[in-house]
Design a protein around this motif. Structure first.
Motif, short mmCIF file in Angstrom:
data_model
loop_
_atom_site.label_atom_id
_atom_site.label_comp_id
_atom_site.label_asym_id
_atom_site.label_seq_id
_atom_site.Cartn_x
_atom_site.Cartn_y
_atom_site.Cartn_z
N ASN A 126 37.20 49.94 34.34
CA ASN A 126 37.26 51.05 35.29
C ASN A 126 37.57 50.48 36.68
O ASN A 126 37.66 49.26 36.86
CB ASN A 126 35.95 51.84 35.30
CG ASN A 126 34.73 50.95 35.51
OD1 ASN A 126 34.67 50.19 36.48
ND2 ASN A 126 33.75 51.03 34.61
N GLU A 127 37.73 51.40 37.65
CA GLU A 127 38.10 50.97 39.00
C GLU A 127 37.07 50.03 39.60
O GLU A 127 37.41 49.03 40.25
CB GLU A 127 38.25 52.19 39.92
CG GLU A 127 39.57 52.91 39.76
CD GLU A 127 39.73 53.99 40.83
OE1 GLU A 127 39.21 53.81 41.95
OE2 GLU A 127 40.37 55.02 40.52
N ASP A 128 35.79 50.35 39.44
CA ASP A 128 34.74 49.52 40.05
C ASP A 128 34.77 48.10 39.48
O ASP A 128 34.57 47.13 40.22
CB ASP A 128 33.37 50.15 39.83
CG ASP A 128 33.18 51.43 40.64
OD1 ASP A 128 33.89 51.59 41.66
OD2 ASP A 128 32.35 52.27 40.26
N ALA A 130 37.42 46.63 38.34
CA ALA A 130 38.62 46.00 38.91
C ALA A 130 38.35 45.50 40.32
O ALA A 130 38.77 44.40 40.70
CB ALA A 130 39.78 47.00 38.90
N GLU A 166 41.08 46.12 48.66
CA GLU A 166 40.37 46.99 47.71
C GLU A 166 41.10 48.31 47.47
O GLU A 166 41.22 48.73 46.30
CB GLU A 166 38.94 47.22 48.19
CG GLU A 166 38.13 48.08 47.24
CD GLU A 166 36.67 48.22 47.68
OE1 GLU A 166 36.11 49.32 47.48
OE2 GLU A 166 36.12 47.24 48.24
N ARG A 170 42.32 49.73 43.77
CA ARG A 170 41.98 51.04 43.19
C ARG A 170 43.24 51.84 42.85
O ARG A 170 43.35 52.46 41.80
CB ARG A 170 41.08 51.82 44.15
CG ARG A 170 39.68 51.21 44.31
CD ARG A 170 38.76 52.09 45.12
NE ARG A 170 37.44 51.50 45.28
CZ ARG A 170 36.47 51.56 44.37
NH1 ARG A 170 36.68 52.22 43.23
NH2 ARG A 170 35.29 50.99 44.59
N GLU A 171 44.20 51.82 43.75
CA GLU A 171 45.45 52.56 43.52
C GLU A 171 46.19 51.98 42.31
O GLU A 171 46.68 52.74 41.46
CB GLU A 171 46.33 52.49 44.77
CG GLU A 171 47.60 53.34 44.70
CD GLU A 171 48.73 52.68 43.92
OE1 GLU A 171 49.51 53.41 43.28
OE2 GLU A 171 48.81 51.42 43.93
N PHE A 173 44.94 50.20 39.80
CA PHE A 173 44.20 50.46 38.56
C PHE A 173 44.43 51.90 38.11
O PHE A 173 44.69 52.16 36.93
CB PHE A 173 42.71 50.22 38.75
CG PHE A 173 41.93 50.42 37.47
CD1 PHE A 173 41.68 49.35 36.62
CD2 PHE A 173 41.48 51.68 37.09
CE1 PHE A 173 40.99 49.53 35.43
CE2 PHE A 173 40.79 51.88 35.90
CZ PHE A 173 40.55 50.80 35.07
N HIS A 174 44.35 52.86 39.03
CA HIS A 174 44.53 54.27 38.68
C HIS A 174 45.93 54.49 38.08
O HIS A 174 46.08 55.19 37.07
CB HIS A 174 44.34 55.14 39.91
CG HIS A 174 44.52 56.60 39.64
ND1 HIS A 174 43.56 57.37 39.00
CD2 HIS A 174 45.57 57.44 39.89
CE1 HIS A 174 44.00 58.61 38.87
NE2 HIS A 174 45.22 58.67 39.40
#
Length: 299
Positions: A126-128, A130, A166, A170-171, A173-174
């Motif tokens: 998940n994002e966290d 990553a 960071e 997040r971008e 990974f999404h």
């Protein structure tokens, strides 16, 4: 000793007798020669069937054509193959069996466990996770989809390079987790977060065990593999010196250290039908595998 024998076709009379004497002289000389003797014509039509058969019956190889004759002479003069190596190659052969593709993180975990240097990385669900991997690893990082069915990440847009903060993690990974659900049968893809490797010379190293004999393939890597069409193919098993000699035949030279890392990768391919590392980066501090694909023999 290579003797050129260019007997004109269709001769008769004194010319024929002269050439018959030449043939007898070659056979007489070959019978007492301390070195092997072979005969070659510069053109195929200058070696008639009757003479060729007479030479062969006397144990003198007869070759039609200059280029072929020189190639055969070079082969006959080469050292005999190493019988122990031939037996080792035969022992490494195995019948084709069922196999399965590994995800990239699985292939790299296997390499790492077998002592091959691989870029540092963490798998993120998940994002966290990553973001946690980003903080644990040295920025910048790369994020990539890790799936057994994902073998051409760049073409599929399944990779993000040089991510430095960071929000970027997040971008990325999404985008990767939601960009290609077909690759994972509707499940959220696994994303591998890795350190960006230090610059170096890219080489390609692959091991195949489903060929006639197991082989190691080495050449310039990255985008150069298909563009250059220039690889060295080494039957396995092979030591570093043998690999070095093979690499000397490449038109596009590879740096020192290529043979050593190639030998390491070959040694890590036990139980695999295919192991492909591209690129492997070689720099002054050593070498590291950046991307890896593997197909595991089913057990």
């Amino acid at each position: 000793m290579l003797v050129f024998y260019d007997r004109p076709p269709g001769i008769s009379g004194a010319s024929l007798e002269s050439w018959e004497a030449v043939e007898e002289g070659i056979l007489a000389g070959a019978a007492v020669s301390d070195v092997p003797v072979m005969v070659a014509a510069t053109l195929p039509e200058l070696l008639d069937d009757a003479s060729a058969w007479a030479f062969c019956e006397a144990g003198v190889p007869a070759i039609a054509g200059l280029r072929t004759g020189i190639a055969v002479a070079a082969a006959l003069a080469a050292p005999l193959p190493d019988a122990a190596r031939l037996r080792a190659m035969a022992a490494a052969c195995r019948p084709r069996v069922e196999s399965r593709w590994l995800a990239e993180h699985e292939a790299k975990a296997l390499l790492r466990a077998r002592g091959v240097p691989v870029v540092g990385g963490r798998l993120a669900l998940n994002e966290d996770e990553a973001v946690a991997a980003f903080h644990e690893l040295a920025a910048p990082v790369a994020l990539k989809v890790s799936s057994p069915s994902m073998r051409h990440k760049t073409a599929a847009g399944a990779i993000a390079l040089d991510v430095r903060d960071e929000p970027g993690v997040r971008e990325a990974f999404h985008r990767l987790a939601n960009g290609s659900p077909g690759e994972t049968r509707g499940l959220t893809p696994l994303v591998l977060v890795e350190q960006m490797a230090a610059p170096g010379v890219e080489i390609f190293v692959a091991v195949r065990t489903d060929a006639v004999v197991p082989v190691l393939v080495v050449g310039r890597g990255g985008i150069h593999v298909e563009a250059l069409d220039d690889v060295a193919i080494v039957p396995l098993p092979a030591d570093v010196r043998r690999i070095e000699r093979a690499l000397e035949t490449l038109r596009a030279p590879v740096p020192g250290g290529a043979a050593a890392i190639a030998a390491q990768i070959a040694g890590a391919a036990d139980g695999l039908e295919l192991l492909e590392c591209n690129p492997v980066l070689i720099h002054r501090d050593g070498a590291v595998v950046v991307d890896a694909t593997a197909k595991e023999v089913a057990t």
